[in-house]
Design a protein around this motif. Structure first.
Motif, PDB file in Angstrom:
ATOM      1  N   GLY A 102      34.161  45.290  45.888  1.00  0.00           N
ATOM      2  CA  GLY A 102      32.910  44.707  45.417  1.00  0.00           C
ATOM      3  C   GLY A 102      33.059  44.037  44.057  1.00  0.00           C
ATOM      4  N   ILE A 103      33.721  44.730  43.143  1.00  0.00           N
ATOM      5  CA  ILE A 103      33.915  44.188  41.798  1.00  0.00           C
ATOM      6  C   ILE A 103      34.776  42.929  41.830  1.00  0.00           C
ATOM      7  CG2 ILE A 103      34.986  44.642  39.553  1.00  0.00           C
ATOM      8  CD1 ILE A 103      34.185  47.614  39.969  1.00  0.00           C
ATOM      9  N   SER A 104      35.857  42.978  42.604  1.00  0.00           N
ATOM     10  CA  SER A 104      36.758  41.821  42.659  1.00  0.00           C
ATOM     11  C   SER A 104      36.086  40.618  43.312  1.00  0.00           C
ATOM     12  CB  SER A 104      38.043  42.186  43.410  1.00  0.00           C
ATOM     13  OG  SER A 104      37.771  42.602  44.737  1.00  0.00           O
ATOM     14  N   ALA A 137      34.548  50.090  45.985  1.00  0.00           N
ATOM     15  CA  ALA A 137      34.067  49.655  44.667  1.00  0.00           C
ATOM     16  C   ALA A 137      34.932  48.523  44.121  1.00  0.00           C
ATOM     17  CB  ALA A 137      34.066  50.841  43.706  1.00  0.00           C
ATOM     18  N   LEU A 138      36.238  48.662  44.254  1.00  0.00           N
ATOM     19  CA  LEU A 138      37.153  47.624  43.768  1.00  0.00           C
ATOM     20  C   LEU A 138      36.964  46.315  44.527  1.00  0.00           C
ATOM     21  CD1 LEU A 138      40.410  49.722  43.264  1.00  0.00           C
ATOM     22  CD2 LEU A 138      39.028  48.643  41.477  1.00  0.00           C
ATOM     23  N   TRP A 157      41.908  38.964  49.119  1.00  0.00           N
ATOM     24  CA  TRP A 157      40.737  39.864  49.145  1.00  0.00           C
ATOM     25  C   TRP A 157      40.356  40.198  50.584  1.00  0.00           C
ATOM     26  CZ3 TRP A 157      35.922  40.036  51.255  1.00  0.00           C
ATOM     27  CH2 TRP A 157      35.031  40.963  50.731  1.00  0.00           C
ATOM     28  N   VAL A 168      32.896  39.842  43.109  1.00  0.00           N
ATOM     29  CA  VAL A 168      32.013  39.275  42.085  1.00  0.00           C
ATOM     30  C   VAL A 168      32.827  38.480  41.067  1.00  0.00           C
ATOM     31  CG1 VAL A 168      30.459  39.830  40.174  1.00  0.00           C
ATOM     32  CG2 VAL A 168      30.242  41.037  42.354  1.00  0.00           C
ATOM     33  N   LEU A 169      33.975  39.024  40.659  1.00  0.00           N
ATOM     34  CA  LEU A 169      34.816  38.341  39.682  1.00  0.00           C
ATOM     35  C   LEU A 169      35.380  37.040  40.240  1.00  0.00           C
ATOM     36  CD1 LEU A 169      36.776  41.324  38.085  1.00  0.00           C
ATOM     37  CD2 LEU A 169      35.001  39.931  37.018  1.00  0.00           C
TER      38      LEU A 169
END
Length: 248
Positions: A30-32, A27-28, A223, A34-35
């Motif tokens: 994926g979120i990172s 989840a982290l 990442w 996108v950010l």
């Protein structure tokens, strides 16, 4: 009651904890992702930061030919990394042979693969993208245009191979140890993470000061190293249970 029957109830919570950790990491990631894309492809932050390192009057990056940044932080640092990786591979071999209580065999395999795959993955992504280094861009005295993450190279110009940051990957590759050393305890794993982050940040910053990379190049390398470490842990079924803190 058999030993197996006693062990099974104890193993189930550990398995659930491992699954929760993997889900949280996914989840982290994926979120990172996108950010990172929204911040750096949706704004001019990369170029604004890089302009502060560029001398418009001279038309160059003053630190590009810096002896310390080139000879020490670039060339020498790369050679030191080779030596440290070789030494670490010896530790991985000892762990694979079950000679190290703090490094289970599958975790030793994870660490060995991670140190090799992270730089290789970085080099592979370079071949799939067309982004140029800052010093290649027209606005910084070069010849090429600024490209977004998924933009193709313009006709008549060879595609750039500057994304992600290869040199930073030789620092961020140590992040895999933060996963491999989880059975050794939270303090040990955290130290490995901090060392990996510092190494990658220092090497990445050195190249940014020279005009070789944008900030986004370095952060995407981080990442990628993180994603490879988590993926390999799942692939080799490493023990990612967080060990208890050892006395002393």
């Amino acid at each position: 009651m058999s030993t197996r029957e006693l062990a099974t109830p104890m193993a189930l919570p550990a398995l659930e904890a491992s699954r929760r950790w993997l889900l949280a990491q996914s989840a982290l990631l994926g979120i990172s992702a996108v950010l990172l894309y929204a911040i750096f492809d949706g704004t001019d932050l990369d170029r604004l930061l890089t302009h502060t390192l560029f001398d418009a009057e001279l038309g160059l990056f003053p630190l590009r030919r810096s002896w310390f940044l080139e000879a020490v932080m670039h060339k020498a640092a790369k050679q030191v990394t080779y030596v440290l990786v070789a030494a670490s591979l010896y530790l991985c071999w000892q762990g694979w042979k079950a000679r190290l209580s703090w490094l289970p065999p599958r975790n030793a395999l994870l660490a060995a693969l991670g140190m090799a795959v992270i730089p290789l993955a970085t080099a592979g992504v370079k071949m799939l993208t067309a982004r140029y280094c800052p010093w290649d861009l027209v606005e910084f005295g070069g010849y090429a245009p600024y490209l977004g993450l998924f933009d193709p190279a313009p006709a008549g110009i060879k595609a750039g191979q500057c994304f992600p940051a290869g040199h930073a990957s030789t620092g961020f590759l140590w992040i895999v140890w933060a996963v491999a050393l989880r059975p050794a305890g939270q303090r040990t794993a955290r130290r490995a993470l901090i060392l990996g982050l510092l190494a990658g940040a220092i090497l990445g910053t050195a190249r940014m000061l020279q005009g070789a990379h944008f900030l986004s190049h370095t952060l995407w390398t981080l990442w990628l190293a993180w994603a490879v470490s988590v993926s390999l842990a799942l692939a080799v079924r490493a023990d990612i249970r967080l060990g208890k803190r050892r006395a002393g």
